[in-house]
Scaffold this motif. Sequence first.
Motif, mmCIF file in Angstrom:
data_model
loop_
_atom_site.group_PDB
_atom_site.id
_atom_site.type_symbol
_atom_site.label_atom_id
_atom_site.label_comp_id
_atom_site.label_asym_id
_atom_site.label_seq_id
_atom_site.Cartn_x
_atom_site.Cartn_y
_atom_site.Cartn_z
ATOM 1 N N ASP A 192 49.220 32.215 42.756
ATOM 2 C CA ASP A 192 48.241 31.869 43.790
ATOM 3 C C ASP A 192 48.905 31.739 45.150
ATOM 4 O O ASP A 192 48.343 32.147 46.167
ATOM 5 C CB ASP A 192 47.530 30.568 43.406
ATOM 6 C CG ASP A 192 46.940 30.633 42.011
ATOM 7 O OD1 ASP A 192 45.883 31.257 41.852
ATOM 8 O OD2 ASP A 192 47.553 30.082 41.089
ATOM 9 N N THR A 213 39.416 37.464 44.335
ATOM 10 C CA THR A 213 39.616 36.593 43.183
ATOM 11 C C THR A 213 38.504 36.830 42.179
ATOM 12 O O THR A 213 37.323 36.855 42.538
ATOM 13 C CB THR A 213 39.601 35.117 43.612
ATOM 14 O OG1 THR A 213 40.642 34.888 44.570
ATOM 15 C CG2 THR A 213 39.824 34.195 42.406
ATOM 16 N N ARG A 215 36.889 35.018 39.328
ATOM 17 C CA ARG A 215 36.873 33.630 38.878
ATOM 18 C C ARG A 215 37.179 33.499 37.393
ATOM 19 O O ARG A 215 36.585 34.170 36.555
ATOM 20 C CB ARG A 215 35.530 32.975 39.186
ATOM 21 C CG ARG A 215 35.309 32.707 40.669
ATOM 22 C CD ARG A 215 34.117 31.803 40.891
ATOM 23 N NE ARG A 215 32.870 32.443 40.491
ATOM 24 C CZ ARG A 215 32.118 33.178 41.295
ATOM 25 N NH1 ARG A 215 32.506 33.401 42.522
ATOM 26 N NH2 ARG A 215 30.977 33.692 40.863
ATOM 27 N N GLY A 216 38.147 32.637 37.085
ATOM 28 C CA GLY A 216 38.507 32.355 35.703
ATOM 29 C C GLY A 216 39.366 33.410 35.048
ATOM 30 O O GLY A 216 39.719 33.285 33.878
ATOM 31 N N TYR A 219 42.905 38.541 39.604
ATOM 32 C CA TYR A 219 42.677 39.139 40.912
ATOM 33 C C TYR A 219 42.417 40.633 40.784
ATOM 34 O O TYR A 219 42.779 41.267 39.794
ATOM 35 C CB TYR A 219 43.895 38.911 41.818
ATOM 36 C CG TYR A 219 44.154 37.447 42.110
ATOM 37 C CD1 TYR A 219 43.466 36.791 43.123
ATOM 38 C CD2 TYR A 219 45.068 36.716 41.352
ATOM 39 C CE1 TYR A 219 43.680 35.447 43.386
ATOM 40 C CE2 TYR A 219 45.284 35.368 41.609
ATOM 41 C CZ TYR A 219 44.597 34.745 42.625
ATOM 42 O OH TYR A 219 44.810 33.412 42.872
ATOM 43 N N SER A 229 31.008 38.003 40.272
ATOM 44 C CA SER A 229 32.067 37.061 39.944
ATOM 45 C C SER A 229 33.312 37.275 40.797
ATOM 46 O O SER A 229 34.268 36.547 40.689
ATOM 47 C CB SER A 229 32.468 37.197 38.465
ATOM 48 O OG SER A 229 32.969 38.487 38.193
ATOM 49 N N THR A 231 35.176 37.222 44.332
ATOM 50 C CA THR A 231 35.081 36.587 45.631
ATOM 51 C C THR A 231 36.323 36.871 46.429
ATOM 52 O O THR A 231 37.408 37.044 45.870
ATOM 53 C CB THR A 231 34.908 35.066 45.484
ATOM 54 O OG1 THR A 231 36.028 34.535 44.757
ATOM 55 C CG2 THR A 231 33.641 34.729 44.757
#
Length: 232
Positions: A192, A213, A215-216, A219, A229, A231
């Motif tokens: 990150d 990104t 999510r969960g 990348y 999903s 972003t």
Amino acid sequence: MARVLVIEDDETTAREIVAELSVHGMTAEWIANGREGLERACQDGYDLITLDRMLPGMDGIDVVAELRRAQVDTPVLMISALSDVDERVRGLRAGGDDYLTKPFAPDEMAARAEVLLRRRQPQAVQRLRVANLELDLVSHVAYRDGQPLTLLPTEYRLLEFLMRNSGQVLTRSMIFETVWGFHFDPGTNVIDVHIARLRRKIDTAGQPPLIHTVRGTGYMLTAAQETASVTP
């Protein structure tokens, strides 16, 4: 359609692998014995092999070593309940292309399979390009809209991995093991931190964001937000 040979002695795991690969548009054949799997892999032209580490008939390490001695260059995704670093290194040194530990998320396995399949495609290119982002593989210089970017060595390797697999969701585990070269520690935030630094250099003011990104998961580098999903 990519053909995958699944060499796995556990029926439940094998069925899970076959089902997930089929969802991703691949056709998979299952062999439960190491020696039989080796014979099939040498005879038929598969695009990818998933290979259990511990098998009846012949150990997975020996299977992949024999494949390489027979000059079979089919990408091999080794899957094992043995998670220590030494075992991973041993599997890769024997000729495996990637190493995934059990238990695993099916989508993680499929994502690794897709990356290996893409890696097999001819890449006799000197530059990678996504939108107005370019990476010169000879000079190791990146450009955004024609302007050179100053990247540290790790940032360059991270960007190259993202660009070689543009449009593909890359999990944190895949990024960590490819860019840093050892087993992923889920407690670390090093990925990150480096992604944030890379974003500051690439996704500058006035430029549409390219690093997104998921999510969960991880990348993706892409010129367009393809799912809800994803972003920036």
